[in-house]
Design an enzyme around this catalytic site. Structure first.
Site: not given
Ligand code: FRU
Length: 487
Positions: A59, A61-62, A78, A86, A117, A177-178, A315
């Site tokens: 998987w 993501n970001d 990610q 996820w 994250f 976060r982030d 998502w």
């Molecule tokens: C955004 C998010 C971030 C987090 C990450 C977790 O898509 O929810 O806020 O750090 O993905 O995978």
């Protein structure tokens, strides 16, 4: 998402505590790479992108840590290697000399007590530094906390986590976060996404001399209640004389054609002073991309250009590639410019390097069709005083999409069928062309100079067929593109 993440974090932590299996030495990295290599053989290639970054297995993501180090562009993402859904977050890693040819590198971060994250990467002297959110489970409500962690590399491939982590513990909100970090003059600055105590998204700003000790400066932006309950993945930068707050709000209500995706990604244009740390919004929030699948974008400035990349998925929507052993991709890299009250977004110039043979350059008559390979680029020109309708579908069935220009409404429409429509007004600045990038399971449509862009995943069987269903013939340029990512 937060709810699902919490449950998964809890399961992961209980499982690792009971099995005593958290391992963070080099051997666990070697084992992981061996696992990835062996699992790759089981992947069904039908929807695998040929020039978009996607996870080798499992998987994604970001996008994270979009940066330039030692003569190469780096992108992290990610990553959960053990399933195509996820799970406890790792950081996958690719690099590129030119933003279009990507090389897979070993996984950069592996979760331990903290999941890794989203975050960013900067070059501090000779050290390549990752700043990410460590998400940990705690005993009290809400059962998680988020703080900022560092990891270092001297070669751009092997990363070790800082022993003094976390460097920026969570403050008033568990959602913290982030981090996006940049340097201005002699200081490092960091923004991150959070929420107010009454559940409105906000973005906060910190500064540091050494990346390790951080001081709170200001709240850069805050939802007025209509802008969602959490702002994820913020970015903050100067573009053509203005400041841009780019972020991904969760919880915005749909409004007409707008905000139809699960979560949004967009920007506020304003002004900012490094003396007062105050950001003054001048133009309301606008979506950056109008397609079905664009989220958590991150930018990089290099040689005076501002690049952006987004997660090419969403998502809580079906991910048909999941059963093939992988899920998720990143968009092609785009360049951002400011044009009046809007950001325009163009494919990077280097995309031209992927062009191989030309498939067609001429008129596609009404009701005529053209066969295209999975990886193709199209440039379409028509008369905007009349409607345009293109159908792009699998040569053997499966997913399809209609692209329309509704000349009366002045709207571009991307229709995946069954009322799954995204549309927006388009006022061409100069060029009247559509530039379309097709890959094995995706479409990116750039209108004109990039005034309007749609990124949507489509899952065709076989290759592509383009049919001209317009009341007019269209001028079509079509190219076969070469591979930009590993098989
Ligand atoms: C955004 C998010 C971030 C987090 C990450 C977790 O898509 O929810 O806020 O750090 O993905 O995978």
């Amino acid at each position: 998402m937060a709810y699902i993440q919490n449950i998964l974090v809890l399961i992961y932590c209980l499982a690792t505590v009971y099995s005593g299996s958290i391992r963070h030495d080099n051997s666990s990295k070697v084992e992981l790479e061996a696992y990835i290599k062996s699992k790759k053989n089981e992947i069904n290639p039908r929807y695998r992108p040929h020039y978009h970054v996607s996870p080798p297995v499992g998987w994604m993501n970001d996008p994270n840590g979009f940066s330039y180090y030692n003569g190469e562009f780096h992108l992290f993402y990610q990553f959960y290697p053990y399933d195509s859904i996820w799970g406890p977050m790792h950081w996958g890693h690719v690099s590129s000399p030119d933003l279009v040819h990507w090389k897979q590198l070993p996984t950069a971060l592996i979760p331990e007590a903290e999941m890794c994250f989203s975050g960013s990467a900067v070059v501090d002297g000779n050290t390549f530094t990752l700043i990410y959110t460590g998400r940990e489970v705690i005993d009290e409500e809400p059962f998680y906390k988020e703080s900022q962690f560092l990891a270092f590399s001297e070669d751009g491939i092997n990363f070790h986590k800082y022993k003094g982590n976390p460097v920026l513990p969570s403050s008033d909100s568990a959602d913290f976060r982030d981090p996006k970090v940049w340097k201005y003059r002699d200081n490092w600055y960091l923004i991150l996404g959070s929420k107010t105590s009454d559940g409105r998204g906000k973005v906060v700003l910190y500064s540091s001399k050494d990346l390790k000790n951080w001081e709170f400066l200001s709240i850069i932006g805050e939802s007025n209640g209509e802008m969602g309950y959490m702002w994820e993945c913020p970015d903050f930068f100067e573009l053509d004389g203005k400041f841009i707050l780019l972020m991904s709000p969760q919880g915005m209500e749909p409004k007409g054609d707008r905000y139809k995706n699960t979560y949004q990604t967009g920007y506020i244009i304003g002004s900012f002073s490094y003396e007062t740390y105050e950001f003054i919004p001048e133009v309301e929030f606008q979506e950056l991309d109008f397609g079905h699948d664009f989220y958590a974008s991150q930018t990089l400035e290099h040689n005076g250009k501002r690049y952006v990349v987004g997660w090419f998925s969403m998502w809580e929507v079906p991910h048909p590639e999941e059963i093939d052993g992988w899920a998720g991709a990143l968009t092609i890299i785009r360049e951002l410019k400011l044009s009046g009250n809007r950001i325009i977004m163009k494919p990077v110039d280097e995309m031209i390097k992927l062009r191989q043979n030309s498939i067609m350059h001429g008129s596609l008559l009404r009701n005529k069709a053209l066969n295209l390979p999975k990886e193709s680029e199209l440039i379409i020109n028509g008369d905007l005083n009349e409607d345009i309708e293109l159908l792009i579908e699998g040569s053997m069935g499966g997913g399809k999409v209609w692209l329309r220009w509704d000349h009366e409404a002045g709207k571009v429409v991307v229709d995946r069928g069954s009322d799954d429509i995204r549309q927006v007004e388009w006022v061409p600045k100069k060029s009247h062309s559509w530039r379309i990038f097709l890959d094995a399971s995706s479409l990116e449509l750039f209108c004109g100079e990039g005034e309007v862009v749609f990124s949507s995943r489509i899952y065709p069987d076989g290759e592509w067929i383009l049919s001209n269903l317009s009341p007019q013939s269209l001028l079509v340029e079509a190219y076969y593109l070469e591979r930009g990512v590993p098989v």
